[in-house]
Structures are given as C-alpha cells and as structure tokens.
Design an enzyme around this catalytic site. Structure first.
Site, PDB file in Angstrom:
ATOM      1  N   GLY A  11       4.987  -0.731 -10.542  1.00 31.52           N
ATOM      2  CA  GLY A  11       3.899  -1.938 -10.752  1.00 31.52           C
ATOM      3  C   GLY A  11       4.394  -2.795 -11.934  1.00 31.52           C
ATOM      4  N   GLU A  17      -3.141  -0.701  -9.173  1.00 32.51           N
ATOM      5  CA  GLU A  17      -3.554   0.865  -9.325  1.00 32.51           C
ATOM      6  C   GLU A  17      -2.496   1.841  -9.309  1.00 32.51           C
ATOM      7  OE1 GLU A  17      -4.043   4.512  -8.500  1.00 32.51           O
ATOM      8  OE2 GLU A  17      -4.965   3.642  -6.674  1.00 32.51           O
ATOM      9  N   GLU A  42       6.111   2.689 -12.489  1.00 30.78           N
ATOM     10  CA  GLU A  42       7.357   1.784 -12.458  1.00 30.78           C
ATOM     11  C   GLU A  42       7.515   0.773 -11.655  1.00 30.78           C
ATOM     12  OE1 GLU A  42       7.338   5.708 -14.320  1.00 30.78           O
ATOM     13  OE2 GLU A  42       6.829   5.399 -12.137  1.00 30.78           O
ATOM     14  N   GLU A  75       3.520  12.297 -14.212  1.00 33.05           N
ATOM     15  CA  GLU A  75       2.704  12.604 -12.804  1.00 33.05           C
ATOM     16  C   GLU A  75       3.659  13.049 -11.636  1.00 33.05           C
ATOM     17  OE1 GLU A  75      -0.078   9.901 -10.105  1.00 33.05           O
ATOM     18  OE2 GLU A  75       1.615   8.877 -10.647  1.00 33.05           O
ATOM     19  N   ILE A  76       3.280  14.336 -11.287  1.00 40.17           N
ATOM     20  CA  ILE A  76       4.140  14.858 -10.595  1.00 40.17           C
ATOM     21  C   ILE A  76       3.790  14.679  -9.036  1.00 40.17           C
ATOM     22  CG2 ILE A  76       4.697  17.309  -9.749  1.00 40.17           C
ATOM     23  CD1 ILE A  76       4.093  18.423 -12.475  1.00 40.17           C
ATOM     24  N   GLY A 106      10.614  -1.150  -0.389  1.00 39.03           N
ATOM     25  CA  GLY A 106      10.102  -1.715  -1.580  1.00 39.03           C
ATOM     26  C   GLY A 106      11.051  -2.685  -2.109  1.00 39.03           C
ATOM     27  N   CYS A 165      -3.550   9.964  -6.554  1.00 40.65           N
ATOM     28  CA  CYS A 165      -3.246   9.465  -7.823  1.00 40.65           C
ATOM     29  C   CYS A 165      -4.288  10.028  -9.088  1.00 40.65           C
ATOM     30  CB  CYS A 165      -3.531   8.047  -7.921  1.00 40.65           C
ATOM     31  SG  CYS A 165      -2.177   7.139  -6.974  1.00 40.65           S
ATOM     32  N   LYS A 199       2.444  -4.889   3.490  1.00 38.75           N
ATOM     33  CA  LYS A 199       3.663  -3.967   3.486  1.00 38.75           C
ATOM     34  C   LYS A 199       3.019  -2.544   3.408  1.00 38.75           C
ATOM     35  CE  LYS A 199       6.608  -2.240   1.078  1.00 38.75           C
ATOM     36  NZ  LYS A 199       6.692  -0.946   1.652  1.00 38.75           N
ATOM     37  N   PRO A 200       2.971  -1.751   4.630  1.00 41.56           N
ATOM     38  CA  PRO A 200       2.743  -0.278   4.348  1.00 41.56           C
ATOM     39  C   PRO A 200       4.281   0.383   3.679  1.00 41.56           C
ATOM     40  CG  PRO A 200       3.376  -0.739   6.512  1.00 41.56           C
ATOM     41  CD  PRO A 200       3.144  -2.014   5.604  1.00 41.56           C
ATOM     42  N   ALA A 201       3.869   1.503   3.211  1.00 43.80           N
ATOM     43  CA  ALA A 201       4.950   2.332   2.592  1.00 43.80           C
ATOM     44  C   ALA A 201       5.770   2.672   3.723  1.00 43.80           C
ATOM     45  CB  ALA A 201       4.294   3.863   1.992  1.00 43.80           C
ATOM     46  N   ILE A 229       0.793  -1.310  -0.042  1.00 44.91           N
ATOM     47  CA  ILE A 229      -0.006  -0.057   0.129  1.00 44.91           C
ATOM     48  C   ILE A 229       0.959   1.412  -0.161  1.00 44.91           C
ATOM     49  CG2 ILE A 229      -1.890  -1.140   1.167  1.00 44.91           C
ATOM     50  CD1 ILE A 229      -1.182   0.079   3.669  1.00 44.91           C
ATOM     51  N   PRO A 230       0.125   2.364  -0.628  1.00 41.88           N
ATOM     52  CA  PRO A 230       1.151   3.455  -0.616  1.00 41.88           C
ATOM     53  C   PRO A 230       0.994   4.527   0.689  1.00 41.88           C
ATOM     54  CG  PRO A 230      -1.015   3.753  -1.788  1.00 41.88           C
ATOM     55  CD  PRO A 230      -1.010   2.385  -1.000  1.00 41.88           C
TER      56      PRO A 230
END
Length: 505
Positions: free
Chosen positions: A254, A272, A252, A403-404, A229, A306, A196-198, A170-171
C-alpha cells in the site's frame, strides 16, 4: 485434529470434485482476450495438490498501457459514462444474472485457485458478488448533486461526475467479493477501469470479464490485466492516464502504491490494508457462544482475511473456562479437501504463504508463548496447516504485533475494561474489532474507544453491502461498500451562474 487423508497425501476418493474447464487464460483488453505483448506466461497453482492449473498471460507495463488506452478512449468518447443511469443499471443487472447462472463454475475456479471452501463459495461468495453488483446497479440512476443556497446573487448547484479511469488492484483471499466490491460501484458511477487480480488467483477475474462482455458492457470499460505486482501493479499505480487507484492488500505494498500515485499524476488512492484485529470477551459473555465466534473469527477462510480476530482478549473471570471450551471446539475443526462439505478449512493459498505462517508459528514458540493447540503442517500433499492457538502471549511478541494471515490465534488475559481498551489499541492497525458482552455500557464505551473502522458487538464478520468498510491508522483509508463505496468513484463539481433582479437570494 481431524484431517482427512487416504494415507498418501492425495484427496479422498469419496469427494466429488467438479471438473474445471479453464476457458480464459489471456489478458482481457478492449473487449478481447489477447496474449501479452511479451508473450510471457506464468503458472497458477492448485494449493490442494501443488499442481499447475493453467498457464496465464503475464501482463507488464506495455499491456497496462494498452488497457489504459482502451479505458481512456471508452471514458472520453465511449457511451458508458454518457448512458442514462437506468441504462447502466439494466446492463449491470444482466451482468449479475450471468454471475448467478455460472455460480458453480465460478465457485470451482475459486476453490482450485485459492483453496477456498467450495460449498461456501457456491452458497455465499458467488451469490454475494452478484448481489453486490445489483446493489450498485440500483444506485446508478440515483447519483445526484445538490442545489446550493448561495450567500450572494448566484445560483449554484453541484454535479457528481465519474472520476475517470480507475485502476483496481485486488487481493487473492476473496477474489470474487473484492472484484464486485470495486468494479460494481465504479461501473455504477460511469467509470472505466483496469483490473489487476492477484497473480495467485487470476482465474475468476478473467471469467467475470467474459460475463461482463456477454452482459453488454461496452468494449474498453472493463479490462483485466493479469500479472505481478512489481510490474503490472506498479504500472497501474504510476500511470498518468489513470485517475484513481483502489488497492486492497498489505500495508507494505500500500505504501508503494501511494508513493507511485503521488509521484506520477497525484491521483487519489483508496487503500484497504492489513489488520491485527482484537476480540474482547468480558466476564458476562456466554462462553459457548463467544468461543465459537472467536474460533470462526480467527480460522474462517483459513485465517486469510484482513479482519481476522487473531488477538483474543479474555477477562480473567472466564479465562480458564474459555480455554477449556476452545480446546473442545478446535478438536472438531476439520482441515481437508475444500470440495468436501465436511471440511472447515482448506489449504493456504500458496507455498509462500504456507511457509510464512509456519515461520510465525516458530517465532511464537521461540519468544516463549505456550503452544496450546496445533502448530504443525498437515500430513498431506497440499498447503494445509493445523489450526494453531497460543496462550501466554505478551503484547510485544511478533505474533501479537504482525499480521500472520493464517490460522493462528493468540489468547490474552485481562482484568479491567480500561486495560482491554489500551491493549486492543496497542497496534499499528485499525481495521476491525469484536466486543463480546451483555453490558450495554461496556459495549458502548469499548466501541467508541477502539480505533478501528468496524466494531462488531456480540458478533463477528458482520459485513453487509450497506455498511462501509475500511480502516484506521496503518490499515488504510477510504471505504468500500455502502454508498461511501460509490462516492470515491465520483468527483464533485460546483456550478454557479449569476441571477438578476430576483426577489430572493
């Protein structure tokens, strides 16, 4: 630009900050908080002031192996997949109640770990996580197959069975909501899991693991491995005893998740990924209303979302009026302490993201876009950046294509509906889009023509737990939320038996 500061970069003295109690900093495996096998730790940083919050256990491949072993045992031999659905529902409802009871502590953890606005976490994100758990709890006893009308002398039916051990990666931008979006349906389906959390935002996931145990979720069903990660995330993606991976993050990464899943045990994945969502504003729209929607669509959660509507296309008839209104509104946008209820925007999540956003702003200026507003870091200690708006942006510019993930908006002018559709689709992403018009024919045409997973007409961020959410193109595949978010954690088994001497087929 309203940026509150006391002159030395520290937080304003009038802001009342809850005192956080960091209770859980270790891995959660098989119902216990444990040190990592290596004994390594990493620091989680408060983006408000760049100070260390806590030392967190750094999980690696060996820790993922232990977590997967616990999850596999819980799935193959434990009670959770075998409980009647109503029993899972009762436990999940208790879990949701405990989330509500610990609302303020969870909101505080999100604010100090991710720089999120405390009052929004308290009134929206934490209650929303609890409601998502309840939503899927209500589905736990409604997972049914079908009776099949076979064409030969067979009786057939289908079973919807839990897929097995799931890896959730998760992000960091919405830690609580993403946790609930993934864990909720997986629990309802009867799966066991490793989360796994960020590494930027590990605190809330560990607290949720504690609450899950208090609620009565059996040991081994929910495991949390904090770490990076490249190590923990990669070990989950490639683990041959994990049956499925659900990932939210960059395109990237993903790709790497999908490659690892394919080259290990060919496990299915749900991805996602990134977005570069357009907001299309037509001449007949209410300028005041759509300007506010566009501003929120780009700057909400400091642009770390996102589906941020960072490409704003405005029809030429109202373009100048839109820019005047936009300048008026953005001047009142407050960047400040996320515990201050008057703040609209807190700090970016960490230094890496902060530097990345500033580099994109420099790219925009070098490529010839006009800096309409902002464009600088704020004069204070944390990772604060001014809301930034560019005009005279062309479709091929870096700030228009990539995507910024920050508070940066690009504004474009267009003439016709056909032009707007073509330019909106001129991106590798396809996560969401906004359409602002009072003309139902334009709304229907544009909604059907834009290749994106969510189209919001005369609104933005129209999320609902009943509505599936996911992307087209390089924004990924698979869906979270709604019943589609449950189905991906189930596999369909067909069962057939012969029938003899029946008067009916």
């Amino acid at each position: 630009m309203a940026v509150q500061s006391n002159g030395n970069g520290s937080l304003d003295s009038h802001v009342k900050v809850p005192v956080p109690q960091i209770k859980f900093t270790k891995l959660f495996i098989n119902g216990e908080f444990v040190d990592s096998v290596s004994g390594k730790t990493f620091q989680t940083i408060d983006p408000r002031n760049r100070e260390v919050i806590a030392e967190i256990a750094e999980g690696g491949k060996e820790d993922v192996d232990l977590a997967v072993k616990a999850a596999r045992e819980a799935f193959d031999n434990g009670p959770w997949p075998r409980l009647p659905g109503f029993e899972r529902r009762k436990i999940m409802m208790k879990f949701a109640d405990l989330i509500d009871e610990n609302n303020e502590e969870l909101a505080t953890l999100e604010t100090i770990d991710a720089g999120k606005l405390f009052f929004l976490c308290k009134i929206m994100e934490i209650p929303g996580a609890a409601e998502t758990i309840r939503y899927y709890a209500g589905a736990a006893d409604k997972i049914h197959g079908e009776t099949l009308k076979m064409s030969t002398a067979l009786q057939g039916y289908t079973l919807h069975e839990p897929i097995g051990v799931v890896g959730h990666i998760i992000p960091w931008n919405f830690p609580s909501q993403m946790f609930a979006m993934k864990v909720g349906p997986a629990l309802a389906a009867g799966c066991t899991m490793v989360v796994k959390p960020a590494e930027q935002t590990p605190l809330s996931a560990l607290f949720y693991a504690h609450l899950a145990k208090l609620a009565g979720i059996p040991d081994g069903v929910l495991n949390v491995v904090t770490g990076f990660g490249q190590t923990a995330g990669a070990a989950i993606s490639s683990h041959t005893d994990i049956d499925m991976v659900s990932f939210t993050g960059s395109t990237e990464v993903g790709r790497l998740v999908m490659q690892a899943a394919a080259t290990s045990n060919l496990k299915p994945v749900c991805l996602e990924l990134g977005g570069k969502s357009p907001i299309l504003i037509f001449d007949d729209a209410d300028v005041d209303k759509v300007t506010e929607l566009a501003l929120q669509g780009t700057l909400f959660n400091k642009g770390e979302i996102c589906v941020a509507g960072s490409r704003v296309f405005v029809q030429e008839g109202i373009y100048d009026k839109f820019l005047l209104k936009l300048k008026e509104k953005v001047k009142n946008w407050v960047v400040g302490d996320p515990f201050d209820p008057t703040s609209h925007q807190g700090p970016q999540v960490n230094k890496k993201q902060y530097d990345r956003i500033l580099s994109y702003i420099e790219h925009g200026k070098k490529e010839g876009a006009t800096l309409f507003h902002g464009g600088k870091p704020c004069d204070r200690k944390g990772y604060y950046i001014e809301p930034t708006i560019f005009t005279d942006v062309t479709d091929e510019m870096k700030i228009a294509q990539e995507e910024i993930f920050g508070p940066v908006m690009s504004v474009f002018k267009f003439k016709t509906v056909e032009e707007a559709i073509k330019r909106a689709n001129a991106t590798k992403y396809g996560l969401a889009a906004g359409v602002m018009t009072n003309n139902i024919n334009i709304a229907n045409t544009v909604a059907r023509s834009i290749r994106a997973g969510a189209i919001w007409i005369n609104c933005y961020f129209a999320f609902d737990r009943d509505s599936p959410y996911g992307g087209y193109k390089m924004s990924g595949f698979g869906r979270d939320m709604g019943m589609d978010g449950l189905k991906k954690y189930l596999v369909v088994k067909a069962v057939a038996t012969p029938i003899y001497n029946s008067p009916w087929l």
